[in-house]
Design an enzyme around this catalytic site. Structure first.
Site, PDB file in Angstrom:
ATOM      1  N   ASN A  46       9.967  -6.902   1.727  1.00  0.00           N
ATOM      2  CA  ASN A  46       9.770  -8.300   1.764  1.00  0.00           C
ATOM      3  C   ASN A  46       9.159  -8.445   0.096  1.00  0.00           C
ATOM      4  O   ASN A  46       9.160  -7.513  -0.807  1.00  0.00           O
ATOM      5  CB  ASN A  46       8.567  -8.599   2.687  1.00  0.00           C
ATOM      6  CG  ASN A  46       7.436  -8.027   2.528  1.00  0.00           C
ATOM      7  OD1 ASN A  46       7.138  -7.198   1.556  1.00  0.00           O
ATOM      8  ND2 ASN A  46       6.606  -8.021   3.504  1.00  0.00           N
ATOM      9  N   GLN A 103       0.745  -1.169   0.112  1.00  0.00           N
ATOM     10  CA  GLN A 103      -0.020   0.016  -0.021  1.00  0.00           C
ATOM     11  C   GLN A 103       0.823   1.272   0.144  1.00  0.00           C
ATOM     12  O   GLN A 103       0.459   2.259  -0.620  1.00  0.00           O
ATOM     13  CB  GLN A 103      -0.955  -0.043   1.122  1.00  0.00           C
ATOM     14  CG  GLN A 103      -0.342  -0.160   2.397  1.00  0.00           C
ATOM     15  CD  GLN A 103      -0.167  -1.449   2.830  1.00  0.00           C
ATOM     16  OE1 GLN A 103      -0.032  -2.437   2.273  1.00  0.00           O
ATOM     17  NE2 GLN A 103      -0.389  -1.644   4.235  1.00  0.00           N
ATOM     18  N   GLU A 161      23.611 -11.088  -3.870  1.00  0.00           N
ATOM     19  CA  GLU A 161      23.661  -9.565  -3.243  1.00  0.00           C
ATOM     20  C   GLU A 161      24.951  -9.279  -2.777  1.00  0.00           C
ATOM     21  O   GLU A 161      25.574  -8.467  -2.790  1.00  0.00           O
ATOM     22  CB  GLU A 161      22.570  -9.663  -2.345  1.00  0.00           C
ATOM     23  CG  GLU A 161      22.273  -8.257  -1.733  1.00  0.00           C
ATOM     24  CD  GLU A 161      21.281  -8.345  -0.445  1.00  0.00           C
ATOM     25  OE1 GLU A 161      20.730  -6.998  -0.351  1.00  0.00           O
ATOM     26  OE2 GLU A 161      20.941  -9.072  -0.042  1.00  0.00           O
ATOM     27  N   HIS A 162      25.377 -10.072  -1.673  1.00  0.00           N
ATOM     28  CA  HIS A 162      26.531  -9.971  -0.838  1.00  0.00           C
ATOM     29  C   HIS A 162      27.702 -10.941  -1.220  1.00  0.00           C
ATOM     30  O   HIS A 162      27.208 -12.092  -1.136  1.00  0.00           O
ATOM     31  CB  HIS A 162      26.599  -9.746   0.600  1.00  0.00           C
ATOM     32  CG  HIS A 162      25.489  -8.711   0.916  1.00  0.00           C
ATOM     33  ND1 HIS A 162      24.192  -8.920   1.380  1.00  0.00           N
ATOM     34  CD2 HIS A 162      25.523  -7.350   1.037  1.00  0.00           C
ATOM     35  CE1 HIS A 162      23.574  -7.902   1.824  1.00  0.00           C
ATOM     36  NE2 HIS A 162      24.265  -6.871   1.480  1.00  0.00           N
ATOM     37  N   HIS A 185      17.700 -11.643   9.182  1.00  0.00           N
ATOM     38  CA  HIS A 185      16.694 -10.572   8.481  1.00  0.00           C
ATOM     39  C   HIS A 185      15.415 -11.204   8.491  1.00  0.00           C
ATOM     40  O   HIS A 185      14.587 -10.623   8.588  1.00  0.00           O
ATOM     41  CB  HIS A 185      17.260 -10.420   6.951  1.00  0.00           C
ATOM     42  CG  HIS A 185      18.070  -9.234   6.834  1.00  0.00           C
ATOM     43  ND1 HIS A 185      17.936  -7.906   7.211  1.00  0.00           N
ATOM     44  CD2 HIS A 185      19.565  -9.207   6.856  1.00  0.00           C
ATOM     45  CE1 HIS A 185      19.011  -7.096   7.311  1.00  0.00           C
ATOM     46  NE2 HIS A 185      19.897  -7.720   6.843  1.00  0.00           N
ATOM     47  N   SER A 231      17.163 -10.613   1.783  1.00  0.00           N
ATOM     48  CA  SER A 231      18.530 -10.663   1.786  1.00  0.00           C
ATOM     49  C   SER A 231      19.334 -11.863   1.469  1.00  0.00           C
ATOM     50  O   SER A 231      18.615 -12.877   1.798  1.00  0.00           O
ATOM     51  CB  SER A 231      19.028 -10.050   3.057  1.00  0.00           C
ATOM     52  OG  SER A 231      20.251  -9.626   3.054  1.00  0.00           O
ATOM     53  N   ASP A 255      26.757  -2.936   5.456  1.00  0.00           N
ATOM     54  CA  ASP A 255      25.445  -2.524   5.764  1.00  0.00           C
ATOM     55  C   ASP A 255      25.303  -1.218   6.356  1.00  0.00           C
ATOM     56  O   ASP A 255      24.209  -0.739   6.553  1.00  0.00           O
ATOM     57  CB  ASP A 255      24.925  -3.660   6.483  1.00  0.00           C
ATOM     58  CG  ASP A 255      24.151  -4.764   5.905  1.00  0.00           C
ATOM     59  OD1 ASP A 255      24.006  -4.728   4.763  1.00  0.00           O
ATOM     60  OD2 ASP A 255      23.799  -5.934   6.534  1.00  0.00           O
ATOM     61  N   GLU A 261      17.687   4.548 -44.765  1.00  0.00           N
ATOM     62  CA  GLU A 261      16.680   3.918 -44.041  1.00  0.00           C
ATOM     63  C   GLU A 261      15.262   4.297 -44.409  1.00  0.00           C
ATOM     64  O   GLU A 261      14.239   4.002 -44.025  1.00  0.00           O
ATOM     65  CB  GLU A 261      16.725   4.597 -42.401  1.00  0.00           C
ATOM     66  CG  GLU A 261      17.854   3.787 -41.745  1.00  0.00           C
ATOM     67  CD  GLU A 261      17.942   4.102 -40.387  1.00  0.00           C
ATOM     68  OE1 GLU A 261      18.609   3.543 -39.499  1.00  0.00           O
ATOM     69  OE2 GLU A 261      17.345   5.094 -40.130  1.00  0.00           O
ATOM     70  N   GLN A 265      23.169 -12.341   7.844  1.00  0.00           N
ATOM     71  CA  GLN A 265      22.146 -12.025   6.861  1.00  0.00           C
ATOM     72  C   GLN A 265      20.859 -13.098   7.172  1.00  0.00           C
ATOM     73  O   GLN A 265      19.751 -12.799   6.912  1.00  0.00           O
ATOM     74  CB  GLN A 265      22.442 -12.761   5.579  1.00  0.00           C
ATOM     75  CG  GLN A 265      23.649 -11.694   4.955  1.00  0.00           C
ATOM     76  CD  GLN A 265      22.943 -10.396   5.185  1.00  0.00           C
ATOM     77  OE1 GLN A 265      22.091  -9.898   4.251  1.00  0.00           O
ATOM     78  NE2 GLN A 265      23.677  -9.190   5.737  1.00  0.00           N
ATOM     79  N   HIS A 309      13.722  12.882 -42.340  1.00  0.00           N
ATOM     80  CA  HIS A 309      15.076  13.160 -41.512  1.00  0.00           C
ATOM     81  C   HIS A 309      16.173  13.736 -42.493  1.00  0.00           C
ATOM     82  O   HIS A 309      17.062  14.733 -42.152  1.00  0.00           O
ATOM     83  CB  HIS A 309      15.607  11.839 -41.226  1.00  0.00           C
ATOM     84  CG  HIS A 309      14.916  11.410 -39.810  1.00  0.00           C
ATOM     85  ND1 HIS A 309      13.398  11.023 -39.854  1.00  0.00           N
ATOM     86  CD2 HIS A 309      15.358  10.935 -38.517  1.00  0.00           C
ATOM     87  CE1 HIS A 309      13.122  10.585 -38.738  1.00  0.00           C
ATOM     88  NE2 HIS A 309      14.302  10.734 -37.961  1.00  0.00           N
TER      89      HIS A 309
END
Length: 429
Positions: free
Chosen positions: A209, A186, A322-323, A258, A233, A356, A410, A255, A415
């Protein structure tokens, strides 16, 4: 942690699958949330806060008094740490600014590019089980350096209707006054479509998430830009016998804590080392306040044995973590071989936690394999690159024929004519 010994290369791809839900299954519910927010605005945000956050809000926007009061609730020690992290992040991101450089591509034809701040940006800061005020630093600092005129912050409220004081303190030092108590899909919808309290923005930033990740991907289809698909993560550690098992276990748990949908992976060429890591995981796990989260994440995680470091790097590039932590003796020899990773940590004394929080690099990074194509957030994420060109009459004579020939080939006569009509005037002069 599931142990796998010396997998054949044709089995690697299956091992890169993350323990996530089928994201398409989440779309119908998120589209319904979008509809409610579009039709009902603030009323929908208040109702969804009651439904998902279990809180009855009277106002969505955090007041100036709440922001001021939050400062007194943050300890001096934490304030000093936040300001040190702020300084390091600011230094690193300020260095990313590009000077405007004019290039004369041929005599009389000059081109250049400049960075212009995005007008309205929305920052989403998770606040549920872990209030990520550090993420606000990672997003707010480059937004401020870029000079974005309007910054909106959305973050979910706690059960008593407040926002964590550290988040509000960071917002205050960044000069962000528009703070809205809204979380989940939301909040993404509010920033995308606008409500009475939340202005519609041009680009949305921030991790979350799987619902937030899908919501961001969906608003992208409505023409609202997003930073990157940043979901649960993950960390991958490549280790040999030179690594410290306790350090590696600590990095994996950092990690895993998380959330249950996080994934941690350790690759090693030493069976004995893997055993020691598993032992350390059990010892350290018992001491964690977020033990339950970490245990669930570890059940989806992997310890994989390979024969060589080259094989481990090859698997890592396929996984695109990611890491990525390189706890190997000769990490300098493999740096050029790393092609897919969000952020890389080198040696035994570079914990992922440094990135981090406070080393200066950005921790908003691509997950779920998106590091194959996406970069982490940077100063560039908050600007548009606009190109300029200036052509003199002599320059048009130099480049004109090239344009005419290409346009005609073309079949785009207009043009060609846009050049030809100018060349006639230049020639007559």
């Amino acid at each position: 942690m599931r142990k796998i010994s010396y997998p054949a290369q044709d089995a690697w791809a299956d091992l890169t699958t993350r323990p996530t839900k089928n994201l398409e299954e989440l779309e119908p519910g998120i589209r319904e949330t979008f509809r409610l927010v579009q039709e009902q605005g603030d009323a929908a945000l208040l109702e969804l806060a009651r439904k998902y956050d279990k809180v009855n809000l009277q106002e969505l926007q955090v007041s100036a008094a709440e922001i001021k009061a939050a400062e007194a609730q943050v300890s001096i020690e934490l304030k000093e740490s936040i300001l040190q992290a702020y300084s390091n992040i600011q230094l690193f991101h300020t260095a990313q600014a590009e000077p405007v450089t004019q290039t004369e591509t041929m005599p009389g034809v000059t081109c250049w590019r400049k960075s212009v701040a995005i007008g309205k940006v929305g920052l989403y800061i998770p606040g549920g089980t872990a209030p990520l005020f550090s993420t606000l630093l990672m997003l707010g600092v480059p937004a401020r350096i870029a000079g974005c005129p309007e910054v909106v912050l959305c973050t979910p409220p706690s059960a008593d209707g407040t926002v964590h004081p550290a988040i509000l303190y960071v917002a205050s030092i960044l000069g962000i006054s528009k703070v809205v108590k809204a979380g989940g899909a939301q909040a993404i919808a509010a920033m995308a479509f606008g409500t009475e309290s939340v202005p519609a923005v041009d680009k949305i930033f921030g991790p979350g998430n799987q619902y937030v990740t899908v919501a961001k991907q969906l608003v992208n289809k409505y023409g609202v830009a997003i930073d990157l698909p940043a979901g649960p993560s993950e960390v991958m550690v490549i280790a040999d016998d030179s690594a410290n098992p306790a350090f590696v276990a600590a990095d994996l748990l950092s990690q895993a804590e998380h959330g249950a949908d996080s994934q941690v992976v350790v690759l090693t060429n030493s069976p004995e080392f893997l055993e020691k890591v598993e032992q350390e995981l059990q010892v350290q796990l018992e001491l964690l306040p977020r033990k339950e989260f970490a245990m669930k994440a570890l059940s989806n995680s992997l310890g994989i044995l390979f024969q060589t470091v080259d094989e481990m790097i090859g698997f890592s590039n396929l996984y695109a973590p990611e890491h990525l932590i390189l706890s190997i003796a000769e990490f300098g020899n493999v740096l050029d071989s790393i092609t897919n990773a969000g952020s890389v940590f080198l040696g035994n004394y570079s914990p992922e936690s440094a990135g981090d929080y406070a080393s200066g690099t950005n921790h908003t990074l691509p997950t779920n394999g998106y590091a194959r194509a996406y970069s982490g957030v940077s100063l560039d994420s908050f600007v548009k690159k606009i190109t300029f060109q200036y052509i003199t009459p002599a320059g048009l004579q130099n480049i004109g024929n090239t344009i005419e020939v290409m346009a005609e080939a073309e079949g785009l006569q207009a043009h060609k004519n846009a050049v030809s009509i100018r060349l006639k005037e230049v020639t007559n002069v």
